[in-house]
Enzyme design. Structure first.
Site, PDB file in Angstrom:
ATOM      1  N   GLN A   1       0.842  -1.193   0.000  1.00 21.87           N
ATOM      2  CA  GLN A   1       0.000   0.000   0.000  1.00 21.87           C
ATOM      3  C   GLN A   1       0.879   1.245   0.000  1.00 21.87           C
ATOM      4  O   GLN A   1       0.388   2.358  -0.089  1.00 21.87           O
ATOM      5  CB  GLN A   1      -0.879   0.013   1.255  1.00 21.87           C
ATOM      6  CG  GLN A   1      -1.868  -1.136   1.305  1.00 21.87           C
ATOM      7  CD  GLN A   1      -2.460  -1.278   2.701  1.00 21.87           C
ATOM      8  OE1 GLN A   1      -3.463  -0.653   3.032  1.00 21.87           O
ATOM      9  NE2 GLN A   1      -1.840  -2.087   3.526  1.00 21.87           N
ATOM     10  N   ASN A   2       2.185   1.038   0.136  1.00 22.61           N
ATOM     11  CA  ASN A   2       3.085   2.188   0.242  1.00 22.61           C
ATOM     12  C   ASN A   2       3.346   2.790  -1.126  1.00 22.61           C
ATOM     13  O   ASN A   2       3.468   2.075  -2.115  1.00 22.61           O
ATOM     14  CB  ASN A   2       4.398   1.767   0.893  1.00 22.61           C
ATOM     15  CG  ASN A   2       4.175   1.262   2.303  1.00 22.61           C
ATOM     16  OD1 ASN A   2       3.113   1.499   2.875  1.00 22.61           O
ATOM     17  ND2 ASN A   2       5.147   0.570   2.854  1.00 22.61           N
ATOM     18  N   VAL A   3       3.486   4.106  -1.144  1.00 27.02           N
ATOM     19  CA  VAL A   3       3.759   4.790  -2.410  1.00 27.02           C
ATOM     20  C   VAL A   3       5.258   5.065  -2.552  1.00 27.02           C
ATOM     21  O   VAL A   3       5.694   5.601  -3.562  1.00 27.02           O
ATOM     22  CB  VAL A   3       2.930   6.088  -2.537  1.00 27.02           C
ATOM     23  CG1 VAL A   3       1.448   5.758  -2.560  1.00 27.02           C
ATOM     24  CG2 VAL A   3       3.231   7.088  -1.424  1.00 27.02           C
ATOM     25  N   ASP A   4       6.048   4.697  -1.522  1.00 28.32           N
ATOM     26  CA  ASP A   4       7.498   4.861  -1.657  1.00 28.32           C
ATOM     27  C   ASP A   4       8.055   3.741  -2.543  1.00 28.32           C
ATOM     28  O   ASP A   4       7.346   2.811  -2.913  1.00 28.32           O
ATOM     29  CB  ASP A   4       8.170   4.883  -0.266  1.00 28.32           C
ATOM     30  CG  ASP A   4       8.015   3.563   0.489  1.00 28.32           C
ATOM     31  OD1 ASP A   4       8.368   2.513  -0.065  1.00 28.32           O
ATOM     32  OD2 ASP A   4       7.544   3.594   1.655  1.00 28.32           O
TER      33      ASP A   4
ATOM     34  N   GLY B   1       2.996  -4.417   8.887  1.00 24.97           N
ATOM     35  CA  GLY B   1       2.889  -2.983   9.113  1.00 24.97           C
ATOM     36  C   GLY B   1       1.710  -2.295   8.470  1.00 24.97           C
ATOM     37  O   GLY B   1       1.852  -1.200   7.931  1.00 24.97           O
ATOM     38  N   THR B   2       0.560  -2.913   8.560  1.00 30.02           N
ATOM     39  CA  THR B   2      -0.649  -2.209   8.104  1.00 30.02           C
ATOM     40  C   THR B   2      -1.741  -2.376   9.153  1.00 30.02           C
ATOM     41  O   THR B   2      -1.918  -3.470   9.710  1.00 30.02           O
ATOM     42  CB  THR B   2      -1.153  -2.701   6.723  1.00 30.02           C
ATOM     43  OG1 THR B   2      -2.449  -2.130   6.469  1.00 30.02           O
ATOM     44  CG2 THR B   2      -1.247  -4.216   6.618  1.00 30.02           C
ATOM     45  N   SER B   3      -2.481  -1.297   9.408  1.00 31.51           N
ATOM     46  CA  SER B   3      -3.543  -1.365  10.403  1.00 31.51           C
ATOM     47  C   SER B   3      -4.792  -2.055   9.841  1.00 31.51           C
ATOM     48  O   SER B   3      -5.767  -2.239  10.560  1.00 31.51           O
ATOM     49  CB  SER B   3      -3.894   0.044  10.880  1.00 31.51           C
ATOM     50  OG  SER B   3      -4.340   0.819   9.784  1.00 31.51           O
TER      51      SER B   3
ATOM     52  N   HIS C   1      -1.650   1.625  -4.127  1.00 34.01           N
ATOM     53  CA  HIS C   1      -2.070   3.022  -3.938  1.00 34.01           C
ATOM     54  C   HIS C   1      -1.220   4.013  -4.721  1.00 34.01           C
ATOM     55  O   HIS C   1      -1.165   5.183  -4.379  1.00 34.01           O
ATOM     56  CB  HIS C   1      -2.064   3.367  -2.437  1.00 34.01           C
ATOM     57  CG  HIS C   1      -3.084   2.582  -1.658  1.00 34.01           C
ATOM     58  ND1 HIS C   1      -3.067   2.458  -0.284  1.00 34.01           N
ATOM     59  CD2 HIS C   1      -4.172   1.875  -2.071  1.00 34.01           C
ATOM     60  CE1 HIS C   1      -4.084   1.707   0.105  1.00 34.01           C
ATOM     61  NE2 HIS C   1      -4.767   1.337  -0.956  1.00 34.01           N
TER      62      HIS C   1
HETATM   63  N1  APR Z   1       7.200  -2.298  11.961  1.00 29.45           N
HETATM   64  C1  APR Z   1       6.028  -2.867  11.564  1.00 29.45           C
HETATM   65  N2  APR Z   1       4.828  -2.284  11.745  1.00 29.45           N
HETATM   66  C2  APR Z   1       4.800  -1.087  12.354  1.00 29.45           C
HETATM   67  C3  APR Z   1       5.969  -0.436  12.816  1.00 29.45           C
HETATM   68  C4  APR Z   1       7.215  -1.108  12.592  1.00 29.45           C
HETATM   69  N3  APR Z   1       8.382  -0.588  12.980  1.00 29.45           N
HETATM   70  N4  APR Z   1       5.603   0.743  13.372  1.00 29.45           N
HETATM   71  C5  APR Z   1       4.263   0.825  13.273  1.00 29.45           C
HETATM   72  N5  APR Z   1       3.770  -0.273  12.673  1.00 29.45           N
HETATM   73  C6  APR Z   1       2.386  -0.616  12.347  1.00 29.45           C
HETATM   74  C7  APR Z   1       1.312   0.012  13.226  1.00 29.45           C
HETATM   75  O1  APR Z   1       1.134  -0.738  14.411  1.00 29.45           O
HETATM   76  C8  APR Z   1       0.092  -0.048  12.307  1.00 29.45           C
HETATM   77  O2  APR Z   1      -0.583  -1.290  12.448  1.00 29.45           O
HETATM   78  O3  APR Z   1       2.109  -0.130  11.033  1.00 29.45           O
HETATM   79  C9  APR Z   1       0.697   0.044  10.894  1.00 29.45           C
HETATM   80  C10 APR Z   1       0.471   1.361  10.201  1.00 29.45           C
HETATM   81  O4  APR Z   1      -0.897   1.545   9.948  1.00 29.45           O
HETATM   82  P1  APR Z   1      -1.422   2.825   9.128  1.00 29.45           P
HETATM   83  O5  APR Z   1      -0.716   4.045   9.616  1.00 29.45           O
HETATM   84  O6  APR Z   1      -2.896   2.805   9.176  1.00 29.45           O
HETATM   85  O7  APR Z   1      -0.900   2.569   7.633  1.00 29.45           O
HETATM   86  P2  APR Z   1      -1.506   1.643   6.490  1.00 29.45           P
HETATM   87  O8  APR Z   1      -2.247   0.487   7.047  1.00 29.45           O
HETATM   88  O9  APR Z   1      -0.386   1.349   5.546  1.00 29.45           O
HETATM   89  O10 APR Z   1      -2.529   2.629   5.794  1.00 29.45           O
HETATM   90  C11 APR Z   1      -3.227   2.165   4.653  1.00 29.45           C
HETATM   91  O11 APR Z   1      -4.253   4.280   4.314  1.00 29.45           O
HETATM   92  O12 APR Z   1      -3.876   6.518   4.522  1.00 29.45           O
HETATM   93  C12 APR Z   1      -4.043   5.511   3.614  1.00 29.45           C
HETATM   94  O13 APR Z   1      -3.312   5.258   1.403  1.00 29.45           O
HETATM   95  C13 APR Z   1      -2.840   5.327   2.740  1.00 29.45           C
HETATM   96  O14 APR Z   1      -1.703   3.302   2.056  1.00 29.45           O
HETATM   97  C14 APR Z   1      -2.281   3.993   3.155  1.00 29.45           C
HETATM   98  C15 APR Z   1      -3.497   3.273   3.686  1.00 29.45           C
END
Ligand code: APR
Length: 236
Positions: free
Chosen positions: A86-89, A175-177, A104
């Site tokens: 989901q990362n854009v990097d 690492g995604t919520s 994304h």
């Molecule tokens: N290693 C692994 N996971 C981690 C770390 C780490 N060092 N630090 C934090 N996390 C976890 C958090 O616990 C959380 O579950 O990474 C997750 C980040 O969740 P979000 O900030 O919600 O990011 P993401 O799930 O990628 O968001 C999805 O939402 O805003 C939009 O388009 C954007 O692609 C993004 C999408």
């Protein structure tokens, strides 16, 4: 070769120094998500949105892949690996992963405002000319915009991502919520018998009926543990 699919989110790049979105101190605490990451926000104030992504792009040049990205890439030689991110990097690619699906969009690319998924309008921005300016034109004559899938837009790469997950022997979520659909729904396409791992230092809400093994660590330490588990349970 076994098929190994990663589904990664912002936490994958957190150890490289890129903020996550929803953790405390995350990007959506500093910026209103609907202003900078929705199609309505872009229509309302394109200049603000273009500037926001210009800043993100400049930040990206200052960071490098973390150990977790490198460990993911290292598995390419032992497994048939696809990274769905989901990362854009571009840190998976920089670490050496060959097969990356960006759900994304991609920060280093720009596209048409009229038809963002028209392949002939998608361009990679050169590192010495990173910024998009108001008035820059895509090939179809419309305003050039970031190649990012915003809230309110379709996610065309979800179809190839579903096919990858359906054929996975091992699925690793890092690492995604799991808050944002359709990406969060990908887990439900794993076939029965697929081993599913989750690497995240925090609790994550997922369907409790799925047989998920949670490695409660950050991306780099979690990847080390995963590799140990895989080496013991699936000799390669
Ligand atoms: N290693 C692994 N996971 C981690 C770390 C780490 N060092 N630090 C934090 N996390 C976890 C958090 O616990 C959380 O579950 O990474 C997750 C980040 O969740 P979000 O900030 O919600 O990011 P993401 O799930 O990628 O968001 C999805 O939402 O805003 C939009 O388009 C954007 O692609 C993004 C999408």
């Amino acid at each position: 070769m076994k098929k190994l699919v990663f589904l990664t989110g912002a936490g994958m790049s957190a150890e490289s120094g890129i903020s996550t979105f929803r953790d405390s101190g995350g990007l959506w605490e500093q910026y209103p998500v609907e202003a900078v990451a929705s199609i309505e926000g872009y229509y309302r104030n394109p200049e603000l949105v273009i500037r926001f992504y210009n800043e993100r792009r400049r930040q990206l040049l200052e960071v490098t892949p973390c150990e977790g990205h490198r460990l993911v890439a290292g598995l390419d030689s032992s497994y048939d690996v696809t990274v769905v991110t989901q990362n854009v990097d571009n840190l998976h690619e920089k670490a050496g992963s060959h097969n990356v699906i960006h759900l994304h969009g991609e920060l280093m690319k720009a596209t048409s405002s009229r038809d963002p998924n028209n392949p002939s309008c998608i361009v990679t921005l050169p590192e010495d000319s990173l910024d998009i300016h108001m008035g820059d034109k895509a090939k179809d004559g419309s305003q050039l915009r970031p190649f990012i899938v915003w809230f309110g837009e379709s996610v065309p790469m979800i179809e190839p991502a579903i096919m990858e997950v359906q054929s996975a022997d091992i699925l690793v979520v890092i690492g995604t919520s799991l808050n944002v659909y359709p990406a969060a729904g990908l887990l439900s396409y794993a076939r029965s018998g697929c081993q599913i791992f989750l690497i995240d230092p925090n609790d994550v809400n997922f369907d409790p009926s799925l047989p998920i093994r949670h490695i409660k660590k950050g991306a780099s330490e979690g990847m080390k543990e995963l590799i140990q588990i895989l080496t013991c349970s699936n000799p390669i």
